[in-house]
Write an enzyme that holds these catalytic residues in place. Structure first.
Site, PDB file in Angstrom:
ATOM      1  N   ASP A  47       0.838  -1.197   0.000  1.00 35.75           N
ATOM      2  CA  ASP A  47       0.000   0.000   0.000  1.00 35.75           C
ATOM      3  C   ASP A  47       0.873   1.247   0.000  1.00 35.75           C
ATOM      4  O   ASP A  47       1.523   1.560   0.993  1.00 35.75           O
ATOM      5  CB  ASP A  47      -0.893   0.008   1.243  1.00 35.75           C
ATOM      6  CG  ASP A  47      -1.813   1.223   1.273  1.00 35.75           C
ATOM      7  OD1 ASP A  47      -2.877   1.147   0.625  1.00 35.75           O
ATOM      8  OD2 ASP A  47      -1.461   2.241   1.892  1.00 35.75           O
ATOM      9  N   HIS A 110      -7.646   9.361  -2.167  1.00 38.05           N
ATOM     10  CA  HIS A 110      -7.000   9.387  -0.845  1.00 38.05           C
ATOM     11  C   HIS A 110      -7.884  10.018   0.234  1.00 38.05           C
ATOM     12  O   HIS A 110      -7.974   9.511   1.351  1.00 38.05           O
ATOM     13  CB  HIS A 110      -5.659  10.135  -0.951  1.00 38.05           C
ATOM     14  CG  HIS A 110      -4.641   9.705   0.047  1.00 38.05           C
ATOM     15  ND1 HIS A 110      -3.307   9.635  -0.242  1.00 38.05           N
ATOM     16  CD2 HIS A 110      -4.753   9.324   1.344  1.00 38.05           C
ATOM     17  CE1 HIS A 110      -2.639   9.237   0.838  1.00 38.05           C
ATOM     18  NE2 HIS A 110      -3.499   9.042   1.803  1.00 38.05           N
TER      19      HIS A 110
HETATM   20  P1  NAD Z   1       0.477   1.277  11.972  1.00 36.26           P
HETATM   21  O1  NAD Z   1      -0.716   1.182  12.827  1.00 36.26           O
HETATM   22  O2  NAD Z   1       0.739   0.227  10.959  1.00 36.26           O
HETATM   23  O3  NAD Z   1       1.724   1.418  12.944  1.00 36.26           O
HETATM   24  C1  NAD Z   1       3.031   1.502  12.473  1.00 36.26           C
HETATM   25  C2  NAD Z   1       3.984   1.724  13.640  1.00 36.26           C
HETATM   26  O4  NAD Z   1       3.752   0.774  14.664  1.00 36.26           O
HETATM   27  C3  NAD Z   1       5.436   1.515  13.223  1.00 36.26           C
HETATM   28  O5  NAD Z   1       5.977   2.719  12.725  1.00 36.26           O
HETATM   29  C4  NAD Z   1       6.076   1.067  14.507  1.00 36.26           C
HETATM   30  O6  NAD Z   1       6.418   2.187  15.303  1.00 36.26           O
HETATM   31  C5  NAD Z   1       4.965   0.292  15.186  1.00 36.26           C
HETATM   32  N1  NAD Z   1       5.026  -1.163  14.953  1.00 36.26           N
HETATM   33  C6  NAD Z   1       4.814  -1.826  13.778  1.00 36.26           C
HETATM   34  N2  NAD Z   1       4.903  -3.158  13.971  1.00 36.26           N
HETATM   35  C7  NAD Z   1       5.178  -3.332  15.281  1.00 36.26           C
HETATM   36  C8  NAD Z   1       5.388  -4.491  16.078  1.00 36.26           C
HETATM   37  N3  NAD Z   1       5.317  -5.709  15.569  1.00 36.26           N
HETATM   38  N4  NAD Z   1       5.632  -4.287  17.404  1.00 36.26           N
HETATM   39  C9  NAD Z   1       5.700  -3.046  17.946  1.00 36.26           C
HETATM   40  N5  NAD Z   1       5.501  -1.929  17.241  1.00 36.26           N
HETATM   41  C10 NAD Z   1       5.243  -2.071  15.914  1.00 36.26           C
HETATM   42  O7  NAD Z   1       0.458   2.747  11.340  1.00 36.26           O
HETATM   43  P2  NAD Z   1       0.564   3.472   9.953  1.00 36.26           P
HETATM   44  O8  NAD Z   1       1.887   3.335   9.320  1.00 36.26           O
HETATM   45  O9  NAD Z   1       0.048   4.822  10.227  1.00 36.26           O
HETATM   46  O10 NAD Z   1      -0.518   2.740   9.040  1.00 36.26           O
HETATM   47  C11 NAD Z   1      -0.218   1.627   8.227  1.00 36.26           C
HETATM   48  C12 NAD Z   1      -0.370   1.967   6.768  1.00 36.26           C
HETATM   49  O11 NAD Z   1      -1.682   2.479   6.503  1.00 36.26           O
HETATM   50  C13 NAD Z   1       0.531   3.113   6.291  1.00 36.26           C
HETATM   51  O12 NAD Z   1       1.873   2.712   6.124  1.00 36.26           O
HETATM   52  C14 NAD Z   1      -0.149   3.489   5.006  1.00 36.26           C
HETATM   53  O13 NAD Z   1       0.161   2.556   3.980  1.00 36.26           O
HETATM   54  C15 NAD Z   1      -1.616   3.373   5.412  1.00 36.26           C
HETATM   55  N6  NAD Z   1      -2.182   4.693   5.810  1.00 36.26           N
HETATM   56  C16 NAD Z   1      -3.134   5.250   5.025  1.00 36.26           C
HETATM   57  C17 NAD Z   1      -3.689   6.467   5.351  1.00 36.26           C
HETATM   58  C18 NAD Z   1      -4.749   7.046   4.477  1.00 36.26           C
HETATM   59  O14 NAD Z   1      -5.083   8.234   4.650  1.00 36.26           O
HETATM   60  N7  NAD Z   1      -5.323   6.300   3.575  1.00 36.26           N
HETATM   61  C19 NAD Z   1      -3.263   7.159   6.499  1.00 36.26           C
HETATM   62  C20 NAD Z   1      -2.285   6.572   7.307  1.00 36.26           C
HETATM   63  C21 NAD Z   1      -1.769   5.330   6.950  1.00 36.26           C
END
Ligand code: NAD
Length: 278
Positions: A47, A110
């Site tokens: 993604d 988006h």
């Molecule tokens: P997420 O909830 O996936 O959290 C990511 C964070 O959690 C990492 O940076 C790390 O600090 C921690 N983490 C990840 N795996 C872990 C583990 N196993 N143990 C402990 N900590 C851990 O948050 P995100 O990145 O905001 O969201 C995931 C994806 O969603 C994004 O990368 C993006 O592709 C998508 N997204 C989309 C929108 C949108 O507006 N459509 C907005 C935000 C994110």
């Protein structure tokens, strides 16, 4: 441990892996490394978004992986500045060129930007891209129920996916119910609540201990059992591997109820009703 990810069958029959890899806030070069690690670990869905600035690195990692193109499900998103019929068609071409691909699996609007009133026109361009075979499925992101309802009333193709902020603190009951009625897949962004705070909640730590798993795996498993598509992000190889190992255990009714009880309708990200940024 098995990392076999089951498919979510979208409303047009296209299969999307129920768990994928997100690359928000990952610089291009780092995204290339992280996507390579994810593909190696068994992820088959990535993604990205035009605004993330890492479509090129994502595309390079896919090309270098040796995984056949048809085995990888690639999502990208139309940025706000490019909404409108003609601008959307141009933005799609630019994203495909960045990714180095000749078709896309899923294209999402988006943000709805309701005050601009352009998402219907943008979506009509999506319908053309779908009809022309340039993308396999089209959908939206951050659409509130009122935006989804208007879209369905004024266009011909029901979105395959709505990607929304969704985690134990923000369980999105109204959206999930509407999606269920309309056959739209709910995809959870920030599925781990961005990690900090949420993963230390005692109820989650206790469930994790009970199953000999990590709190992150418990939260991802909760999403999977609800039927959500999830796209956790990490750039740490051990966590990338950990986050896909969620298909060889199950939460019981009591675990699911304890996680449901954590809902506070609390957003981390912006409110789509008013968010507006180029
Ligand atoms: P997420 O909830 O996936 O959290 C990511 C964070 O959690 C990492 O940076 C790390 O600090 C921690 N983490 C990840 N795996 C872990 C583990 N196993 N143990 C402990 N900590 C851990 O948050 P995100 O990145 O905001 O969201 C995931 C994806 O969603 C994004 O990368 C993006 O592709 C998508 N997204 C989309 C929108 C949108 O507006 N459509 C907005 C935000 C994110």
């Amino acid at each position: 441990m098995s990392s076999k990810v089951p498919p979510k069958i979208l409303n047009n029959g296209v299969e999307m892996p129920q768990l994928g890899f997100g690359v928000w806030q990952v610089p291009d070069d780092e995204a290339e490394r992280a996507v390579a690690t994810a593909l190696e670990a068994g992820y088959r869905s990535i993604d990205t978004a035009a605004i993330y600035g890492n479509e090129a690195g994502t595309g390079r990692a896919i090309a270098a992986s040796g995984v056949p193109r048809e085995d990888v499900f690639v999502t990208t998103k139309l940025w706000n500045a490019d909404q409108g019929y003609d601008a959307t068609l141009r933005a799609f071409d630019a994203s495909l060129a960045q990714l180095g691909l000749d078709y896309l699996d899923l294209y999402l609007i988006h943000w709805p930007l309701p005050a601009r009133g352009k998402y219907i026109d943008s979506y009509k361009a999506f319908e053309k891209l779908l009809a022309d075979g340039r993308v396999r499925a089209i959908g939206v992101s951050n659409f509130l129920p009122e935006h989804v309802e208007r879209l369905i009333a004024e266009t011909s193709v029901i979105p395959a996916v709505n990607q929304i902020e969704l985690h134990p603190y923000l369980q999105q009951h109204a959206s999930r119910e509407l999606h269920e009625e309309q056959g739209i897949a709910t995809e959870a962004w920030s599925p781990l609540g961005q990690g900090k705070g949420l993963l230390e909640v005692p109820a989650l730590v206790a469930i994790a201990q009970k199953h000999n798993r990590t709190p992150a795996q418990v939260v991802l498993r909760w999403h999977i059992q609800l039927g959500n598509v999830v796209i956790p992000k990490s750039v740490t190889p051990s966590r990338i591997k950990e986050n896909i190992q969620v298909f060889d255990f199950s939460l019981d009714t009591e675990d699911l109820a304890a996680i449901s009880a954590l809902n506070e309708d609390r957003r981390i990200g912006p409110n789509p009703a008013v968010f507006d940024m180029d």
